[in-house]
Design a protein around this motif. Structure first.
Motif, short mmCIF file in Angstrom:
data_model
loop_
_atom_site.label_atom_id
_atom_site.label_comp_id
_atom_site.label_asym_id
_atom_site.label_seq_id
_atom_site.Cartn_x
_atom_site.Cartn_y
_atom_site.Cartn_z
N MET A 1 23.76 64.44 11.28
CA MET A 1 22.96 63.33 10.77
C MET A 1 23.29 63.09 9.30
SD MET A 1 20.11 61.63 12.02
CE MET A 1 18.42 61.23 11.60
N ILE A 2 23.57 61.84 8.98
CA ILE A 2 23.89 61.49 7.59
C ILE A 2 22.63 61.03 6.87
CG2 ILE A 2 25.08 59.78 6.13
CD1 ILE A 2 27.40 59.84 8.08
N GLY A 3 22.41 61.58 5.69
CA GLY A 3 21.33 61.10 4.84
C GLY A 3 21.91 60.17 3.78
N ILE A 4 21.35 58.96 3.67
CA ILE A 4 21.84 58.00 2.67
C ILE A 4 20.90 58.04 1.47
CG2 ILE A 4 22.30 55.57 2.18
CD1 ILE A 4 22.82 55.20 5.20
N ILE A 5 21.47 58.33 0.30
CA ILE A 5 20.66 58.37 -0.91
C ILE A 5 20.16 56.94 -1.20
CG2 ILE A 5 20.62 58.91 -3.38
CD1 ILE A 5 21.07 61.42 -1.84
N ASN A 6 18.86 56.77 -1.16
CA ASN A 6 18.25 55.44 -1.23
C ASN A 6 17.59 55.29 -2.61
OD1 ASN A 6 17.31 52.95 -0.43
ND2 ASN A 6 15.50 53.78 0.60
N TYR A 7 18.41 54.91 -3.59
CA TYR A 7 17.90 54.88 -4.97
C TYR A 7 17.92 53.46 -5.55
CZ TYR A 7 22.85 55.07 -6.31
OH TYR A 7 24.18 54.81 -6.47
N GLY A 8 18.10 52.48 -4.67
CA GLY A 8 17.96 51.10 -5.11
C GLY A 8 19.16 50.52 -5.82
N ALA A 9 20.33 51.14 -5.70
CA ALA A 9 21.52 50.60 -6.36
C ALA A 9 22.33 49.77 -5.37
CB ALA A 9 22.37 51.72 -6.95
N GLY A 10 21.94 48.52 -5.22
CA GLY A 10 22.71 47.61 -4.39
C GLY A 10 22.26 47.62 -2.94
N ASN A 11 22.91 46.79 -2.17
CA ASN A 11 22.53 46.55 -0.79
C ASN A 11 23.22 47.56 0.12
OD1 ASN A 11 22.49 45.21 1.85
ND2 ASN A 11 24.52 44.51 1.24
N ILE A 12 22.47 48.19 1.04
CA ILE A 12 23.09 49.16 1.93
C ILE A 12 23.13 48.65 3.37
CG2 ILE A 12 22.61 51.20 0.53
CD1 ILE A 12 20.20 51.70 2.42
N PHE A 13 22.80 47.37 3.56
CA PHE A 13 22.78 46.82 4.93
C PHE A 13 24.15 46.96 5.59
CE2 PHE A 13 22.92 43.73 8.28
CZ PHE A 13 21.65 43.75 8.83
N SER A 14 25.23 46.66 4.84
CA SER A 14 26.57 46.71 5.44
C SER A 14 26.94 48.14 5.85
CB SER A 14 27.61 46.20 4.45
OG SER A 14 27.35 44.85 4.14
N LEU A 15 26.52 49.11 5.03
CA LEU A 15 26.81 50.51 5.34
C LEU A 15 26.06 50.94 6.60
CD1 LEU A 15 28.02 53.27 4.67
CD2 LEU A 15 26.04 53.69 3.19
N TYR B 1 21.79 58.24 11.12
CA TYR B 1 21.55 58.37 9.68
C TYR B 1 20.07 58.19 9.40
CZ TYR B 1 21.22 53.33 9.98
OH TYR B 1 20.84 52.06 10.34
N GLY B 2 19.68 58.61 8.21
CA GLY B 2 18.33 58.36 7.73
C GLY B 2 18.38 58.17 6.23
N MET B 3 17.25 57.89 5.62
CA MET B 3 17.20 57.61 4.19
C MET B 3 16.64 58.82 3.42
SD MET B 3 18.43 54.66 3.75
CE MET B 3 19.11 53.72 5.11
N VAL B 4 17.28 59.10 2.30
CA VAL B 4 16.81 60.16 1.41
C VAL B 4 16.19 59.49 0.19
CG1 VAL B 4 17.45 62.13 -0.02
CG2 VAL B 4 18.63 61.73 2.16
N ASN B 5 14.87 59.58 0.09
CA ASN B 5 14.16 58.97 -1.04
C ASN B 5 13.77 59.99 -2.10
OD1 ASN B 5 13.88 56.16 0.03
ND2 ASN B 5 12.86 57.26 1.67
N LYS B 6 13.56 61.24 -1.67
CA LYS B 6 13.20 62.27 -2.65
C LYS B 6 13.81 63.60 -2.28
CE LYS B 6 8.50 62.76 -0.73
NZ LYS B 6 8.48 61.82 0.42
N VAL B 7 13.72 64.54 -3.24
CA VAL B 7 14.51 65.77 -3.16
C VAL B 7 14.29 66.54 -1.86
CG1 VAL B 7 14.81 68.05 -4.19
CG2 VAL B 7 14.67 66.04 -5.65
N ASP B 8 13.02 66.69 -1.42
CA ASP B 8 12.80 67.55 -0.24
C ASP B 8 13.36 66.95 1.04
OD1 ASP B 8 10.95 65.58 0.03
OD2 ASP B 8 9.19 66.88 0.03
#
Lengths: 214, 250
Positions: free
Chosen positions: A18-32, A43-50
């Motif tokens: 499973m891929i975690g995508i660092i979701n820190y608001g730098a640009g559009n990730i729709f294409s990815l 995949y899922g989104m990584v919003n914070k450290v834990d």
């Protein structure tokens, strides 16, 4: 009677990379995420450290200004943890530049995971800036994310800043007025300057390769 | 070396392609997503969608189109039409557009270029310019080439670049639809003074016209619509022809 832990659903869960995508608001990730969906890569989104622990590989996306991206990453609290990771990490475009020590864009110190610098094309080359379009990428050191990809495959680039060529850390090079790092690798950290999610079949192969590492 | 790009352009209205399409075995020639996918399979390097939807629902229908395209397409694409303010562009960015193109809105409000470049980066901002020769000079035209302005095309392109355009899409209205070839002389003049990429548009009728525009003006990309849609030129054949002339293509 079967044990519950061996039921197919749980097996699938444990086998899934499973891929975690660092979701820190730098640009559009729709294409990815669209590319990962097409390839059936979960995949899922990584919003914070834990949340980093919930994934066995990490992608750092990024578009726009490297200095601004670094500030957003720092604000998310994730910046300090990324360098500690031992699972595969892939930075894309500005996400790749964040792995380096420093960018001339905004005169910004970056994560310094790979000790290279990110420099501006302007005044160093006569060609147009940004470097925008399809260019040949030559992989050099048997870097596994280029498995089953032609030695001179075209990938799609859009960038005004580049990472200097380095015999140790450059995994693939490209030529645009000068020779620069199209991809870098150090230990479990990988970076690509081009956009694999926009680079046709070669790009999809690269994302598949990353999802199958180890 | 950067490859020269070949860009088919699709006109879309209310989520459907407008002009007839007559190549390959499309299940639905009016479906922009299927058409886009076919073009990417043929080797198109990039696509431009021009949305001419005129209803007040347009922002929503355009965003839905962009999302549907971004889900399927593994090459970059630009969306143009009806982008008048930052909020329009923001919706399209988050729907998955790689670039947006602005035309009349930028002429009427040049500061829009700065705002878009600051908010989303110059790589996101294509300024489309329609030009026509009038009395030996070249003037910017609006409304699909019907409305002449007093702005000279060269001045406007320079200003757009200075304000933060990442790319210029220049359509020669005198050549558009004629199939007599691109305006190579004027394109060269513009390209020689430009430090951002230039896309040539207007006049493509044969493979030789693409050879000419790359050899004579050295533009970065060439765009066409009907010659591709009607199958008069197939992209793999065009790329073979360009390669034979030593022009680097993907």
């Amino acid at each position: 009677m079967r044990n519950t832990w061996s039921c197919p659903v749980q097996k699938a869960f444990y086998d899934t990379k499973m891929i975690g995508i660092i979701n820190y608001g730098a640009g559009n990730i729709f294409s990815l995420t669209a590319a990962l969906n097409r390839l059936n890569i979960p995949y899922g989104m990584v919003n914070k450290v834990d949340e980093l622990a919930g994934y066995d590989r990490i992608i750092i996306p990024g578009v726009g200004h490297a200095g601004a991206a670094m500030r957003k990453l720092a604000a998310s609290g994730l910046a300090a943890s990324i360098g500690q990771l031992t699972k595969p990490v892939l930075g894309i475009c500005v996400g790749m530049q964040l792995l380096t020590a420093y960018s001339e864009e905004g005169d910004s110190p970056l994560l310094d995971i790979i000790s290279l610098n990110t420099l501006h094309f302007d005044k160093r080359i006569a060609e147009k800036v940004p470097h925008m379009g399809w260019n040949k990428v030559f992989h050099e050191n048997g870097c596994p994310i280029f498995d089953n990809i032609k030695k001179d495959a075209y990938f799609y680039f859009v960038h005004s800043y580049f990472i200097e060529y380095n015999a140790t850390f450059t995994a693939a090079s490209a030529q645009y007025g000068l020779k620069f790092s199209a991809a870098i690798q150090d230990r479990n950290f990988y970076g690509v300057q081009f956009h694999p999610e926009k680079s046709g079949e070669a790009g999809e192969q690269l994302l598949l390769n990353f999802s199958n590492l180890y | 070396m950067l490859a020269k790009r070949i860009i088919p352009c699709l006109d879309v209205k209310d989520g459907r392609t407008v002009k007839g399409v007559n190549f390959v075995d499309l299940r639905d020639a009016g479906d922009p997503v299927e058409l886009a996918w076919q073009y990417s399979r043929q080797g198109a390097d990039e696509l431009v969608f021009l949305d001419i939807t005129a209803t007040h629902e347009r922002r929503k229908t355009t965003a839905e189109l962009v999302k549907a395209v971004a889900r399927q397409l593994n090459i970059p694409f630009t969306i143009g039409g009806g982008i008048n303010e930052l909020a329009d562009a923001d919706v399209l960015l988050h729907a998955g557009a790689d670039k947006i193109s602005i035309n009349s809105a930028a002429v009427r409000n040049p500061a829009l270029i700065n705002q878009l470049a600051d908010a989303f980066g110059i790589q996101f901002v294509v300024v489309a310019v329609d030009t026509r020769h009038v009395d030996g000079k070249n003037f910017v035209h609006l409304n699909g080439g019907r409305l002449k302005t007093d702005i000279e095309t060269e001045d406007w392109i320079k200003e757009a670049e200075d304000r933060g355009a990442g790319e210029i899409l220049l359509t020669s209205m005198d050549h558009d639809g004629t199939k007599n070839g691109f305006d190579c002389v004027f394109l060269k003049k513009i390209n020689d003074n430009l430090s951002i990429p230039l896309i040539a548009s207007g006049g493509a009728g044969s493979k030789q016209h693409f050879v000419d525009v790359f050899q004579q003006s050295n533009v970065d990309a060439a765009l066409a619509a009907s010659v591709f849609h009607y199958g008069e030129i197939l992209i793999p054949d065009l790329k073979d022809e360009l390669r034979r002339h030593g022009i680097e293509v993907r």
